[in-house]
Scaffold this motif. Sequence first.
Motif, PDB file in Angstrom:
ATOM      1  N   LYS A 108       0.577  -1.323   0.329  1.00 46.82           N
ATOM      2  CA  LYS A 108       0.036  -0.059  -0.129  1.00 46.82           C
ATOM      3  C   LYS A 108       0.751   1.740   0.007  1.00 46.82           C
ATOM      4  O   LYS A 108       1.317   1.599   0.841  1.00 46.82           O
ATOM      5  N   GLY A 109       0.859   1.898  -1.113  1.00 50.52           N
ATOM      6  CA  GLY A 109       2.665   2.770  -1.254  1.00 50.52           C
ATOM      7  C   GLY A 109       3.166   2.643  -0.987  1.00 50.52           C
ATOM      8  O   GLY A 109       3.620   1.504  -1.688  1.00 50.52           O
ATOM      9  N   THR A 110       3.595   2.944  -0.122  1.00 50.49           N
ATOM     10  CA  THR A 110       5.521   2.271   0.151  1.00 50.49           C
ATOM     11  C   THR A 110       5.697   1.206   1.249  1.00 50.49           C
ATOM     12  O   THR A 110       6.687   1.031   1.706  1.00 50.49           O
ATOM     13  N   LEU A 111       4.090   1.020   1.707  1.00 50.91           N
ATOM     14  CA  LEU A 111       4.154   0.048   2.774  1.00 50.91           C
ATOM     15  C   LEU A 111       3.478  -1.387   3.049  1.00 50.91           C
ATOM     16  O   LEU A 111       2.759  -1.389   2.307  1.00 50.91           O
ATOM     17  N   TRP A 112       4.861  -2.013   3.150  1.00 46.26           N
ATOM     18  CA  TRP A 112       3.756  -3.435   2.703  1.00 46.26           C
ATOM     19  C   TRP A 112       3.214  -3.785   3.990  1.00 46.26           C
ATOM     20  O   TRP A 112       3.563  -3.889   5.184  1.00 46.26           O
ATOM     21  N   LEU A 113       2.369  -4.832   3.508  1.00 44.95           N
ATOM     22  CA  LEU A 113       1.917  -5.656   5.198  1.00 44.95           C
ATOM     23  C   LEU A 113       1.372  -6.350   4.950  1.00 44.95           C
ATOM     24  O   LEU A 113       1.009  -7.573   3.239  1.00 44.95           O
ATOM     25  N   ILE A 114       1.662  -6.882   6.119  1.00 47.57           N
ATOM     26  CA  ILE A 114       2.234  -9.760   5.841  1.00 47.57           C
ATOM     27  C   ILE A 114       0.926  -9.461   6.890  1.00 47.57           C
ATOM     28  O   ILE A 114       0.708  -8.909   8.123  1.00 47.57           O
ATOM     29  N   PRO A 115       0.650 -10.423   5.913  1.00 45.77           N
ATOM     30  CA  PRO A 115      -0.622 -11.007   7.428  1.00 45.77           C
ATOM     31  C   PRO A 115       0.756 -11.678   8.590  1.00 45.77           C
ATOM     32  O   PRO A 115       1.258 -12.075   8.757  1.00 45.77           O
ATOM     33  N   THR A 116      -0.122 -11.226   9.899  1.00 44.53           N
ATOM     34  CA  THR A 116       0.515 -11.256  11.062  1.00 44.53           C
ATOM     35  C   THR A 116       1.246 -12.937  11.228  1.00 44.53           C
ATOM     36  O   THR A 116       2.058 -13.230  11.513  1.00 44.53           O
ATOM     37  N   MET A 117      -0.210 -14.369  10.593  1.00 45.26           N
ATOM     38  CA  MET A 117       0.719 -15.801  11.152  1.00 45.26           C
ATOM     39  C   MET A 117       0.917 -15.700   9.643  1.00 45.26           C
ATOM     40  O   MET A 117       1.282 -16.762   9.812  1.00 45.26           O
ATOM     41  N   ALA A 118       2.303 -14.824   9.269  1.00 40.75           N
ATOM     42  CA  ALA A 118       2.942 -15.472   7.989  1.00 40.75           C
ATOM     43  C   ALA A 118       4.087 -16.302   8.341  1.00 40.75           C
ATOM     44  O   ALA A 118       4.607 -15.357   9.363  1.00 40.75           O
ATOM     45  N   GLU A 119       4.547 -17.206   7.900  1.00 42.45           N
ATOM     46  CA  GLU A 119       6.180 -17.945   8.368  1.00 42.45           C
ATOM     47  C   GLU A 119       6.707 -17.065   7.262  1.00 42.45           C
ATOM     48  O   GLU A 119       6.725 -16.987   6.336  1.00 42.45           O
ATOM     49  N   LYS A 120       8.353 -17.414   7.515  1.00 45.26           N
ATOM     50  CA  LYS A 120       8.885 -16.932   7.428  1.00 45.26           C
ATOM     51  C   LYS A 120       9.882 -17.368   6.311  1.00 45.26           C
ATOM     52  O   LYS A 120       9.972 -19.094   6.219  1.00 45.26           O
ATOM     53  N   PRO A 121       9.984 -17.011   5.201  1.00 48.66           N
ATOM     54  CA  PRO A 121      10.253 -18.628   3.497  1.00 48.66           C
ATOM     55  C   PRO A 121      12.019 -18.704   4.302  1.00 48.66           C
ATOM     56  O   PRO A 121      12.685 -18.080   4.425  1.00 48.66           O
ATOM     57  N   GLU A 122      11.979 -20.094   3.650  1.00 54.90           N
ATOM     58  CA  GLU A 122      13.743 -20.522   3.218  1.00 54.90           C
ATOM     59  C   GLU A 122      14.780 -19.595   3.537  1.00 54.90           C
ATOM     60  O   GLU A 122      14.325 -18.870   2.353  1.00 54.90           O
ATOM     61  N   ASP A 123      15.517 -19.520   4.094  1.00 50.26           N
ATOM     62  CA  ASP A 123      17.382 -18.638   3.217  1.00 50.26           C
ATOM     63  C   ASP A 123      17.950 -19.683   2.353  1.00 50.26           C
ATOM     64  O   ASP A 123      18.150 -20.356   2.700  1.00 50.26           O
ATOM     65  N   ARG A 124      17.604 -19.671   1.366  1.00 46.98           N
ATOM     66  CA  ARG A 124      17.938 -20.332  -0.164  1.00 46.98           C
ATOM     67  C   ARG A 124      19.485 -19.291  -0.044  1.00 46.98           C
ATOM     68  O   ARG A 124      19.877 -20.074  -1.299  1.00 46.98           O
ATOM     69  N   ARG A 125      20.355 -19.252   0.569  1.00 47.15           N
ATOM     70  CA  ARG A 125      21.430 -18.657   0.419  1.00 47.15           C
ATOM     71  C   ARG A 125      22.517 -19.332   1.350  1.00 47.15           C
ATOM     72  O   ARG A 125      23.567 -19.218   1.111  1.00 47.15           O
ATOM     73  N   LYS A 126      21.635 -20.111   2.110  1.00 44.70           N
ATOM     74  CA  LYS A 126      22.206 -21.183   2.819  1.00 44.70           C
ATOM     75  C   LYS A 126      22.649 -22.919   2.617  1.00 44.70           C
ATOM     76  O   LYS A 126      21.064 -22.794   1.598  1.00 44.70           O
ATOM     77  N   LYS A 127      23.677 -22.485   2.761  1.00 41.78           N
ATOM     78  CA  LYS A 127      24.102 -24.259   2.159  1.00 41.78           C
ATOM     79  C   LYS A 127      22.851 -25.412   2.099  1.00 41.78           C
ATOM     80  O   LYS A 127      22.841 -25.748   1.257  1.00 41.78           O
ATOM     81  N   GLU A 128      22.590 -25.550   3.871  1.00 40.56           N
ATOM     82  CA  GLU A 128      21.747 -26.522   3.850  1.00 40.56           C
ATOM     83  C   GLU A 128      20.313 -26.914   3.276  1.00 40.56           C
ATOM     84  O   GLU A 128      19.978 -27.443   2.935  1.00 40.56           O
TER      85      GLU A 128
END
Length: 67
Positions: free
Chosen positions: A39-59
């Motif tokens: 919304k404009g410059t603000l991201w609204l994220i569902p509070t119950m959203a889970e953190k995505p995997e960090d694909r930079r980590k080898k595992e």
Amino acid sequence: MLSIDDYSTAREMAERWGVTIRMVIHYCDKGLIPGAVKKGTLWLIPTMAEKPEDRRKKENRNIGNRE
């Protein structure tokens, strides 16, 4: 439909997930957080959203059967 109380800002999610605000914005830009809306410059994220995997980590990468 979620109400405004069901959303958090990128700053709030960064604190909750232990990452930088820029990383949360990156997740949003790449579409890795379902339900995130800008919304404009603000991201609204569902509070119950889970953190995505960090694909930079080898595992977290699918590197096949290297032996």
